[in-house]
Motif scaffolding. Sequence first.
Motif, PDB file in Angstrom:
ATOM      1  N   LEU A 240       0.827  -1.203   0.000  1.00 56.17           N
ATOM      2  CA  LEU A 240       0.000   0.000   0.000  1.00 56.17           C
ATOM      3  C   LEU A 240       0.864   1.257   0.000  1.00 56.17           C
ATOM      4  N   GLU A 241       1.933   1.264   0.773  1.00 54.07           N
ATOM      5  CA  GLU A 241       2.806   2.434   0.795  1.00 54.07           C
ATOM      6  C   GLU A 241       3.442   2.661  -0.573  1.00 54.07           C
ATOM      7  N   TYR A 242       3.840   1.579  -1.233  1.00 51.78           N
ATOM      8  CA  TYR A 242       4.428   1.706  -2.571  1.00 51.78           C
ATOM      9  C   TYR A 242       3.414   2.288  -3.552  1.00 51.78           C
ATOM     10  N   PHE A 243       2.161   1.823  -3.465  1.00 51.83           N
ATOM     11  CA  PHE A 243       1.127   2.383  -4.335  1.00 51.83           C
ATOM     12  C   PHE A 243       0.938   3.870  -4.078  1.00 51.83           C
ATOM     13  N   LEU A 244       0.806   4.251  -2.811  1.00 55.53           N
ATOM     14  CA  LEU A 244       0.581   5.661  -2.480  1.00 55.53           C
ATOM     15  C   LEU A 244       1.756   6.529  -2.925  1.00 55.53           C
ATOM     16  N   GLU A 245       2.985   6.043  -2.714  1.00 57.76           N
ATOM     17  CA  GLU A 245       4.166   6.805  -3.131  1.00 57.76           C
ATOM     18  C   GLU A 245       4.184   7.004  -4.642  1.00 57.76           C
ATOM     19  N   SER A 246       3.754   5.975  -5.378  1.00 59.93           N
ATOM     20  CA  SER A 246       3.752   6.061  -6.835  1.00 59.93           C
ATOM     21  C   SER A 246       2.600   6.914  -7.351  1.00 59.93           C
ATOM     22  N   ALA A 247       1.414   6.751  -6.746  1.00 56.25           N
ATOM     23  CA  ALA A 247       0.218   7.450  -7.226  1.00 56.25           C
ATOM     24  C   ALA A 247       0.232   8.930  -6.895  1.00 56.25           C
ATOM     25  N   ILE A 248       0.843   9.294  -5.771  1.00 52.57           N
ATOM     26  CA  ILE A 248       0.764  10.683  -5.305  1.00 52.57           C
ATOM     27  C   ILE A 248       1.521  11.643  -6.227  1.00 52.57           C
ATOM     28  N   LYS A 249       2.355  11.098  -7.096  1.00 60.16           N
ATOM     29  CA  LYS A 249       3.070  11.950  -8.051  1.00 60.16           C
ATOM     30  C   LYS A 249       2.113  12.590  -9.056  1.00 60.16           C
ATOM     31  N   ASP A 250       1.041  11.890  -9.383  1.00 60.06           N
ATOM     32  CA  ASP A 250       0.116  12.370 -10.411  1.00 60.06           C
ATOM     33  C   ASP A 250      -1.321  12.560  -9.919  1.00 60.06           C
ATOM     34  N   PHE A 251      -1.641  12.007  -8.751  1.00 61.23           N
ATOM     35  CA  PHE A 251      -3.006  12.071  -8.237  1.00 61.23           C
ATOM     36  C   PHE A 251      -3.033  12.710  -6.851  1.00 61.23           C
ATOM     37  N   SER A 252      -4.069  13.502  -6.606  1.00 60.63           N
ATOM     38  CA  SER A 252      -4.393  13.883  -5.236  1.00 60.63           C
ATOM     39  C   SER A 252      -5.203  12.746  -4.639  1.00 60.63           C
ATOM     40  N   ILE A 253      -4.873  12.365  -3.403  1.00 65.90           N
ATOM     41  CA  ILE A 253      -5.460  11.188  -2.779  1.00 65.90           C
ATOM     42  C   ILE A 253      -6.066  11.582  -1.444  1.00 65.90           C
ATOM     43  N   GLY A 254      -7.307  11.170  -1.225  1.00 64.36           N
ATOM     44  CA  GLY A 254      -7.966  11.438   0.051  1.00 64.36           C
ATOM     45  C   GLY A 254      -8.527  10.162   0.636  1.00 64.36           C
ATOM     46  N   GLN A 255      -8.353   9.993   1.937  1.00 61.52           N
ATOM     47  CA  GLN A 255      -8.897   8.821   2.620  1.00 61.52           C
ATOM     48  C   GLN A 255     -10.276   9.161   3.185  1.00 61.52           C
ATOM     49  N   VAL A 256     -11.253   8.307   2.908  1.00 62.11           N
ATOM     50  CA  VAL A 256     -12.608   8.501   3.396  1.00 62.11           C
ATOM     51  C   VAL A 256     -12.681   8.058   4.854  1.00 62.11           C
ATOM     52  N   ASP A 257     -13.266   8.895   5.692  1.00 61.59           N
ATOM     53  CA  ASP A 257     -13.421   8.556   7.107  1.00 61.59           C
ATOM     54  C   ASP A 257     -14.373   7.375   7.266  1.00 61.59           C
ATOM     55  N   GLN A 258     -14.055   6.498   8.214  1.00 57.84           N
ATOM     56  CA  GLN A 258     -14.905   5.337   8.471  1.00 57.84           C
ATOM     57  C   GLN A 258     -16.351   5.718   8.777  1.00 57.84           C
ATOM     58  N   MET A 259     -16.563   6.880   9.367  1.00 55.35           N
ATOM     59  CA  MET A 259     -17.915   7.306   9.720  1.00 55.35           C
ATOM     60  C   MET A 259     -18.754   7.611   8.486  1.00 55.35           C
ATOM     61  N   GLU A 260     -18.138   7.736   7.326  1.00 54.09           N
ATOM     62  CA  GLU A 260     -18.885   7.964   6.098  1.00 54.09           C
ATOM     63  C   GLU A 260     -19.145   6.670   5.332  1.00 54.09           C
ATOM     64  N   PHE A 261     -18.661   5.548   5.867  1.00 53.81           N
ATOM     65  CA  PHE A 261     -19.018   4.247   5.305  1.00 53.81           C
ATOM     66  C   PHE A 261     -20.478   3.966   5.657  1.00 53.81           C
ATOM     67  N   HIS A 262     -21.067   2.970   5.021  1.00 58.12           N
ATOM     68  CA  HIS A 262     -22.397   2.524   5.414  1.00 58.12           C
ATOM     69  C   HIS A 262     -22.334   2.097   6.880  1.00 58.12           C
ATOM     70  N   PRO A 263     -23.264   2.550   7.720  1.00 57.44           N
ATOM     71  CA  PRO A 263     -23.172   2.281   9.164  1.00 57.44           C
ATOM     72  C   PRO A 263     -23.142   0.807   9.534  1.00 57.44           C
ATOM     73  N   GLU A 264     -23.674  -0.068   8.687  1.00 55.69           N
ATOM     74  CA  GLU A 264     -23.678  -1.493   8.993  1.00 55.69           C
ATOM     75  C   GLU A 264     -22.537  -2.244   8.312  1.00 55.69           C
ATOM     76  N   TYR A 265     -21.739  -1.524   7.534  1.00 56.74           N
ATOM     77  CA  TYR A 265     -20.662  -2.179   6.794  1.00 56.74           C
ATOM     78  C   TYR A 265     -19.379  -1.373   6.938  1.00 56.74           C
ATOM     79  N   ARG A 266     -18.863  -1.376   8.159  1.00 56.66           N
ATOM     80  CA  ARG A 266     -17.599  -0.704   8.467  1.00 56.66           C
ATOM     81  C   ARG A 266     -16.611  -1.738   8.984  1.00 56.66           C
ATOM     82  N   SER A 267     -15.361  -1.566   8.625  1.00 56.76           N
ATOM     83  CA  SER A 267     -14.318  -2.482   9.075  1.00 56.76           C
ATOM     84  C   SER A 267     -12.999  -1.743   9.155  1.00 56.76           C
TER      85      SER A 267
END
Length: 287
Positions: A240-267
């Motif tokens: 995952l770190e390798y992907f993020l390091e590679s992708a961040i050169k060309d993409f802005s990346i945001g992590q979605v907060d768990q609280m915005e997942f479906h309330p019954e399908y969080r992990s």
Amino acid sequence: MRPMNSKETPVEGEVEVEEVEVEEVRVKLGCYTGFVKLVEDPSEEIMLLWGLQQPIFSKPNAFVKQSSLSLHLDAFGHSISVLQSPSSLMTPGVTGSVMWDSGIVLGKFLEHAVDSERLLLQGKKIVELGSGCGLVGCIAALSGAQVTLTDLPDRLRLLKKNVDTNLDSIDILGSGMVSELIWGEDPDPDILDPLPDYVLGSDVIYSEGAVGDLLSTLQQLCGRHTTAILSGELRNDAVLEYFLESAIKDFSIGQVDQMEFHPEYRSHRVVIYILVKRSNEECTNDN
């Protein structure tokens, strides 16, 4: 991370624990109207994910049963029945023959985000990468989107059967079609013209060797109107770190907060990222 000042003096023999405050930058990216935590330092992102979410202590396969021949889920008022092929898991490199938690979480996230008016999928063109059994793409089609579900040539038979079973027999505004797509190679012209509004993928970040081809395909598919939404299970921090390091050169990346997942399908074992090309951070589609 920025240390916080503390006036407490540790007692002899005790371990001094330094409190830290994590400064988060929250932004809106692409056509997702919820706020996401901007990923600025991939190594810090990995440290926080494994340190705070502690995925190893969360139950794996919380929403799936991979020994079963089928999986059932409701979305957008419809019942989805997805066929699985557990025996295919014995074939090296084949994982898309069964469902994984990241696919369930992403599919239900899409439903919840549409219901919460953070995503508008109806009438949009969507391409799903590594569709596997096809659950995520079928859910997107049930939202009213025009979805192309893609995978490797030898994975298309099961995928097409699931798409036909769940979408052909009901009256919906959206649609789903199956197409071969090998990452790193040129997609079918129909996939690129016009470019999709959304690119979806679950468990597509699984090995360092596949990252380059995955990013090459994302570069081809993502135009100035495109928002990519990728989910993954937290199994291998280095990949995952390798992907993020590679992708961040060309993409802005945001992590979605768990609280915005479906309330019954969080992990805590699953993370969802929003990606847009750096020059395309604001959605120009009409939402």
